[in-house]
Structures are given as C-alpha cells and as structure tokens.
Write an enzyme that holds these catalytic residues in place. Structure first.
Site, PDB file in Angstrom:
ATOM      1  N   SER A 128      -1.430   4.091  -2.852  1.00  0.00           N
ATOM      2  CA  SER A 128      -2.072   5.279  -2.284  1.00  0.00           C
ATOM      3  C   SER A 128      -3.573   5.070  -2.167  1.00  0.00           C
ATOM      4  CB  SER A 128      -1.786   6.450  -3.230  1.00  0.00           C
ATOM      5  OG  SER A 128      -2.575   7.557  -2.910  1.00  0.00           O
ATOM      6  N   TYR A 153      -1.644  11.050 -12.075  1.00  0.00           N
ATOM      7  CA  TYR A 153      -0.899  10.450 -10.956  1.00  0.00           C
ATOM      8  C   TYR A 153      -1.659   9.260 -10.379  1.00  0.00           C
ATOM      9  CZ  TYR A 153       0.673   9.628  -6.210  1.00  0.00           C
ATOM     10  OH  TYR A 153       1.082   9.000  -5.056  1.00  0.00           O
ATOM     11  N   LYS A 157      -0.876   4.902 -10.167  1.00  0.00           N
ATOM     12  CA  LYS A 157      -0.908   3.975  -9.014  1.00  0.00           C
ATOM     13  C   LYS A 157      -1.841   2.799  -9.308  1.00  0.00           C
ATOM     14  CE  LYS A 157       2.012   6.100  -6.371  1.00  0.00           C
ATOM     15  NZ  LYS A 157       3.364   5.568  -6.255  1.00  0.00           N
TER      16      LYS A 157
HETATM   17  P1  NAD Z   1       9.191  12.223  -2.624  1.00  0.00           P
HETATM   18  O1  NAD Z   1       9.093  12.966  -3.916  1.00  0.00           O
HETATM   19  O2  NAD Z   1       9.650  12.952  -1.421  1.00  0.00           O
HETATM   20  O3  NAD Z   1      10.138  10.957  -2.820  1.00  0.00           O
HETATM   21  C1  NAD Z   1      10.218  10.240  -4.026  1.00  0.00           C
HETATM   22  C2  NAD Z   1      11.690  10.136  -4.394  1.00  0.00           C
HETATM   23  O4  NAD Z   1      11.809   9.381  -5.606  1.00  0.00           O
HETATM   24  C3  NAD Z   1      12.336  11.492  -4.645  1.00  0.00           C
HETATM   25  O5  NAD Z   1      13.497  11.609  -3.837  1.00  0.00           O
HETATM   26  C4  NAD Z   1      12.679  11.463  -6.129  1.00  0.00           C
HETATM   27  O6  NAD Z   1      13.887  12.168  -6.403  1.00  0.00           O
HETATM   28  C5  NAD Z   1      12.796   9.977  -6.402  1.00  0.00           C
HETATM   29  N1  NAD Z   1      12.534   9.559  -7.792  1.00  0.00           N
HETATM   30  C6  NAD Z   1      11.470   9.871  -8.576  1.00  0.00           C
HETATM   31  N2  NAD Z   1      11.581   9.271  -9.771  1.00  0.00           N
HETATM   32  C7  NAD Z   1      12.724   8.551  -9.737  1.00  0.00           C
HETATM   33  C8  NAD Z   1      13.368   7.692 -10.660  1.00  0.00           C
HETATM   34  N3  NAD Z   1      12.888   7.464 -11.892  1.00  0.00           N
HETATM   35  N4  NAD Z   1      14.532   7.086 -10.289  1.00  0.00           N
HETATM   36  C9  NAD Z   1      15.054   7.304  -9.063  1.00  0.00           C
HETATM   37  N5  NAD Z   1      14.491   8.101  -8.152  1.00  0.00           N
HETATM   38  C10 NAD Z   1      13.329   8.715  -8.480  1.00  0.00           C
HETATM   39  O7  NAD Z   1       7.769  11.546  -2.370  1.00  0.00           O
HETATM   40  P2  NAD Z   1       7.212  10.775  -1.077  1.00  0.00           P
HETATM   41  O8  NAD Z   1       6.136  11.606  -0.500  1.00  0.00           O
HETATM   42  O9  NAD Z   1       8.322  10.307  -0.226  1.00  0.00           O
HETATM   43  O10 NAD Z   1       6.496   9.548  -1.790  1.00  0.00           O
HETATM   44  C11 NAD Z   1       7.106   8.270  -1.872  1.00  0.00           C
HETATM   45  C12 NAD Z   1       6.166   7.307  -2.556  1.00  0.00           C
HETATM   46  O11 NAD Z   1       4.950   7.231  -1.825  1.00  0.00           O
HETATM   47  C13 NAD Z   1       5.764   7.726  -3.974  1.00  0.00           C
HETATM   48  O12 NAD Z   1       5.656   6.556  -4.760  1.00  0.00           O
HETATM   49  C14 NAD Z   1       4.415   8.366  -3.784  1.00  0.00           C
HETATM   50  O13 NAD Z   1       3.642   8.295  -4.952  1.00  0.00           O
HETATM   51  C15 NAD Z   1       3.845   7.496  -2.683  1.00  0.00           C
HETATM   52  N6  NAD Z   1       2.774   8.138  -1.896  1.00  0.00           N
HETATM   53  C16 NAD Z   1       3.024   9.359  -1.320  1.00  0.00           C
HETATM   54  C17 NAD Z   1       2.022   9.971  -0.564  1.00  0.00           C
HETATM   55  C18 NAD Z   1       2.231  11.324   0.055  1.00  0.00           C
HETATM   56  O14 NAD Z   1       1.250  11.967   0.398  1.00  0.00           O
HETATM   57  N7  NAD Z   1       3.454  11.804   0.239  1.00  0.00           N
HETATM   58  C19 NAD Z   1       0.789   9.324  -0.395  1.00  0.00           C
HETATM   59  C20 NAD Z   1       0.580   8.080  -0.997  1.00  0.00           C
HETATM   60  C21 NAD Z   1       1.602   7.495  -1.750  1.00  0.00           C
HETATM   61  C1  WQD Z   2      -5.587  17.403   2.245  1.00  0.00           C
HETATM   62  C2  WQD Z   2      -6.812  18.266   2.490  1.00  0.00           C
HETATM   63  C3  WQD Z   2      -7.365  19.777   0.689  1.00  0.00           C
HETATM   64  C4  WQD Z   2      -3.829  22.308   0.930  1.00  0.00           C
HETATM   65  C5  WQD Z   2      -2.984  13.927  -1.729  1.00  0.00           C
HETATM   66  C6  WQD Z   2      -3.084  13.078  -2.964  1.00  0.00           C
HETATM   67  C7  WQD Z   2      -3.240  11.638  -2.574  1.00  0.00           C
HETATM   68  C8  WQD Z   2      -2.116  11.214  -1.639  1.00  0.00           C
HETATM   69  C9  WQD Z   2      -2.031  12.108  -0.461  1.00  0.00           C
HETATM   70  C10 WQD Z   2      -0.259  10.462  -2.972  1.00  0.00           C
HETATM   71  C11 WQD Z   2      -7.703  18.397   1.255  1.00  0.00           C
HETATM   72  C12 WQD Z   2      -6.961  20.532   1.929  1.00  0.00           C
HETATM   73  C13 WQD Z   2      -4.761  21.315   1.171  1.00  0.00           C
HETATM   74  C14 WQD Z   2      -4.180  23.659   1.204  1.00  0.00           C
HETATM   75  C15 WQD Z   2      -6.349  22.910   1.954  1.00  0.00           C
HETATM   76  N1  WQD Z   2      -0.836  11.338  -2.270  1.00  0.00           N
HETATM   77  N2  WQD Z   2      -5.992  21.610   1.670  1.00  0.00           N
HETATM   78  N3  WQD Z   2      -5.430  23.903   1.717  1.00  0.00           N
HETATM   79  O1  WQD Z   2      -5.476  15.811  -1.539  1.00  0.00           O
HETATM   80  O2  WQD Z   2      -5.984  14.426   0.530  1.00  0.00           O
HETATM   81  O3  WQD Z   2      -4.189  13.747  -0.980  1.00  0.00           O
HETATM   82  O4  WQD Z   2      -1.895  13.475  -0.926  1.00  0.00           O
HETATM   83  O5  WQD Z   2      -0.618   9.398  -3.294  1.00  0.00           O
HETATM   84  O6  WQD Z   2      -3.187  10.919  -3.753  1.00  0.00           O
HETATM   85  O7  WQD Z   2      -4.217  13.493  -3.711  1.00  0.00           O
HETATM   86  O8  WQD Z   2      -3.839  15.726   0.404  1.00  0.00           O
HETATM   87  O9  WQD Z   2      -2.540  17.364   1.684  1.00  0.00           O
HETATM   88  O10 WQD Z   2      -3.208  17.917  -0.702  1.00  0.00           O
HETATM   89  O11 WQD Z   2      -4.955  17.852   1.063  1.00  0.00           O
HETATM   90  O12 WQD Z   2      -7.455  23.192   2.403  1.00  0.00           O
HETATM   91  O13 WQD Z   2      -3.408  24.588   0.976  1.00  0.00           O
HETATM   92  O14 WQD Z   2      -6.355  19.595   2.777  1.00  0.00           O
HETATM   93  O15 WQD Z   2      -8.435  20.396   0.044  1.00  0.00           O
HETATM   94  O16 WQD Z   2      -9.028  18.412   1.689  1.00  0.00           O
HETATM   95  P1  WQD Z   2      -5.001  14.981  -0.445  1.00  0.00           P
HETATM   96  P2  WQD Z   2      -3.541  17.251   0.587  1.00  0.00           P
END
Ligand code: NAD
Ligand code: WQD
Length: 339
Positions: A128, A153, A157
């Site tokens: 991330s 969190y 990572k």
């Molecule tokens: P998500 O929660 O929709 O998907 C993650 C899945 O992993 C879920 O279905 C959950 O049930 C499963 N899971 C969690 N722990 C588990 C375990 N111990 N064993 C088996 N399954 C397990 O999340 P997502 O948004 O699809 O994110 C996927 C990956 O990408 C994560 O590693 C997250 O940290 C990373 N990521 C997400 C974002 C974002 O904004 N969505 C941004 C950067 C990185």
């Molecule tokens: C985006 C922008 C908020 C909700 C997060 C994690 C990051 C990565 C991606 C996993 C920000 C603003 C949000 C609302 C708002 N995930 N906002 N009103 O914080 O950039 O990143 O998701 O790895 O680690 O921190 O994403 O979608 O929460 O927010 O104004 O109700 O929207 O302040 O500026 P963020 P987000």
C-alpha cells in the site's frame, strides 16, 4: 515455463482479490481461491462465476492454518500465489492492533512457510502507498523511505515488506505492489466493493449516500495546502489494478532469476482532490449527493500520488480507465446492491 498455470489467490472473496480473479481467468490462468470470509461473503464469488461463466475453485479457510494450506498445496499443482488476505480498516486497527498484527503478519509467514515446503516460489503481495506516509517528494517513487506508520494497519504493511525483503534471498521470486487508492467496480456491475457496516473509504461512502443509505457525506477538511483545500489522492480503477497483478505475474514467470524482490507503485500518476471526485460523481451520474465540509480526519496525509514510471516501463502497464469511469462503475454496482 511452468507446467501449471494454477494460481492461489488468498482473500479472493474480497474487493481487489475478486477483480483480480476475473482478470487472471481472462488471461487463461486457473485459480484457486482461499478466504476465511472474515470481511466478505460468497457474493463476489457468485459474481465472478457469472462474469466468467466458470465455477470457482473456492476453499474456505484461514491463511494462518498451516494444515489447511499444506493439504491444499499438496492436492493442487500450484505455480504461484497472490496474497490479498489481510485486515484493512485503518481506524479499526487502532482499536485492535494485536488482531491486525497477528492476522496480517502470521498469514504472510504461514503462507510463505507452506510455499517453501511445497517448493512454490512466485509470490505477489498486496502492499500500500500507506508505507510512505506523507512523502517528502510528490509524485512519490519506490525509493522514498518509509515514514513512521500512521496506524497499526500501516505498520503491518511495512513489516510484511521487510519480511519479504529478508525471505526472497532464500529462493523466492517476490513482487510487492503498492496500491494507491483503488476505487470502482467491474463494468458488468456483477462485482464491486462491499464494505461491512459504515464505509471508511470515500467512494463507497459517496455511493451509499447518493443511494440514500447515509444522510450526508462529510468531506474531511478543506483547509489543506492543496488547490481546493481538500486532500489529494491517486484514485485507480480496481480493474486496472487487477490487470497490474496479471502483468506482474507474467513478468515474474518470464524471468529466469531464481531469487528476486521488486516493489512497484500501482497508481495513475495523477493527483485528484476529494472535492474534485465528489463533483465528478455528481456530474457523471446525475445523482443527488448531499455533502458538507467537516473537520480534518486524524491521520490523513495531505496529498499523495504515484510516480508509476517503474511499472509503466518494466511491465508495460498503464491504466485504461479514468477516475470518472470508476465512479460510474461504482454507482452501477451500488444501484445493483440497492435493488
Ligand atoms: P477485503 O477486505 O475486501 O479483502 C480481503 C479478504 O481477505 C477478505 O475477503 C477477508 O475475508 C480475507 N481475509 C482476511 N484475513 C484472512 C485470513 N487470515 N485468511 C483468509 N482470508 C482472510 O480488502 P481489499 O480491499 O480487497 O484488500 C485486499 C488487499 O489489498 C489487502 O491486503 C489490503 O490491505 C490491500 N490494500 C487495500 C487497499 C484498499 O484501499 N482497498 C489499498 C492498499 C492495499
Ligand atoms: C480518501 C480521502 C479522506 C471518507 C486508505 C488507507 C490507505 C489505503 C487506501 C489500504 C481522504 C477523504 C474519506 C469520507 C472524506 N488502504 N474522505 N470523507 O485514507 O487515502 O487511504 O485507503 O492500504 O492505507 O489509509 O482513503 O478512501 O479513506 O480517503 O472526506 O467519508 O477522502 O479524508 O482525504 P485514504 P479513504
């Protein structure tokens, strides 16, 4: 070349994993999905089956369960692993740091142990942009140092990446993809984001508000040092992100190096503000979106967007969709959920 094209996708019932399963199948891979459904249910698996017309090889189980994983790896001939499974809610991680560390780090270690025992080497990790915190230089490239993590969190990572940097030397071929802000849904509206409870992320909050599930969107702050005062992010369509995984896997499988670790930003390279995104949603969908400006959210970085030059160059990956496309697709998905 690998005889097997079977790829394990952990967390494949979740948002990004499910979209990646579709793109892997489109590219001709066989996929084995593992998920314990802690943050999902079978909805997206059913959606993938509708999109692809194929039954999904799904196994409910936990990535920390070594016996479960070993049995699975013994019965299937696995070429590589994409590891999405993790807990991902930044705010919740502050309340439950031990659960986050235990789940996210133990899952990674257990999966790697089983891979080593079963001689599977190719691994793609969901990292991330959170590892950068507020970077000194924007657009941020992969050389930027880790800043002190803003949340447990984010720390998971950083720790996972450091573990991978140690481990690859023992004969793994590993890519960490640092996602920026994934948004949107599959253009078919058959899969998309399904947050449980109140969404933390901006786009599901927007679509749920426009659908009448929530009263009002609060824009967290308009006094940042940005053109319109709201935070700036790099919003990337989830299907483009899924395609980046397929390109990364193909790249890994095409290289002969026996031990490698590469990190890639996956973003568009464009900074878009929260207010720009909100206005684009209203303009593109015609939906009503009540919103007001509220205070800053603690822990938010002011602005961050990617320098994606490395993935553009090495993997010939470029996004196909705009943030506006992603908003239209997220809205179509939301309307389906609302029916
Ligand atoms: P998500 O929660 O929709 O998907 C993650 C899945 O992993 C879920 O279905 C959950 O049930 C499963 N899971 C969690 N722990 C588990 C375990 N111990 N064993 C088996 N399954 C397990 O999340 P997502 O948004 O699809 O994110 C996927 C990956 O990408 C994560 O590693 C997250 O940290 C990373 N990521 C997400 C974002 C974002 O904004 N969505 C941004 C950067 C990185
Ligand atoms: C985006 C922008 C908020 C909700 C997060 C994690 C990051 C990565 C991606 C996993 C920000 C603003 C949000 C609302 C708002 N995930 N906002 N009103 O914080 O950039 O990143 O998701 O790895 O680690 O921190 O994403 O979608 O929460 O927010 O104004 O109700 O929207 O302040 O500026 P963020 P987000």
């Amino acid at each position: 070349m690998h005889a097997s094209k079977k790829i394990v996708v952990t967390g494949g019932a979740g948002y990004i994993g499910a979209h990646t399963v579709v793109e892997l199948m489109n590219a001709g891979y066989e996929v084995v999905v593992i998920d314990n459904l802690v943050n999902s249910d079978m909805t997206l698996i059913t959606g993938i089956e509708k999109i692809t017309g194929k039954k999904i090889n799904f196994h409910k189980g936990d990535c920390r369960d070594k016996t479960f994983l070993t049995n699975l790896f013994r019965t299937e001939s696995i070429a590589g692993v994409m590891h999405f499974a993790a807990l991902k809610a930044v705010g919740e991680s502050v309340q439950k740091p031990l659960e986050y560390h235990e789940n996210n780090i133990s899952s990674l270690i257990t999966v790697l142990q089983v891979m080593r025992e079963q001689k599977v080497k190719d691994f793609i990790f969901s990292s991330s942009c959170t590892v950068y915190g507020q970077p000194d230089n924007i657009p941020v490239d992969e050389h930027a140092p880790f800043k002190k993590a803003e949340s447990p969190y984010g720390l998971t990572k950083q720790i996972c990446e450091q573990i991978l940097e140690d481990v690859y030397k023992t004969g793994f071929r590993i890519i960490s993809l640092r996602y920026f802000n994934p948004i949107g849904a599959h253009p078919s509206a058959l899969i998309g984001e399904m947050p449980i409870g109140t969404p933390n992320n901006l786009v599901p909050y927007i679509t749920q508000t426009a659908a009448g599930w929530r009263d009002k969107l609060i824009v967290f702050g308009n006094d940042y040092n940005t053109p319109d005062g709201s935070c700036v992010r790099d919003f990337i369509h989830v299907v483009d992100l899924a395609e980046a995984h397929v390109k990364a896997l193909a790249w890994l499988q095409a290289t002969k190096t026996t031990a490698l670790y590469e990190v890639f930003n996956v973003g568009t390279g464009n900074g878009v503000s929260v207010l720009q995104l909100v206005n684009a949603f209203i303009r593109k969908t015609g939906a009503k979106l009540p919103f007001r400006i509220g205070p800053r959210r603690p822990g938010d970085v002011e602005k961050v967007y990617a320098n994606p030059e490395k993935i553009n160059r090495m993997m010939n990956w470029k996004p196909r969709y705009t943030p506006e496309d992603a908003l239209v697709h997220a809205w179509a998905w939301q309307q389906k959920l609302s029916r």
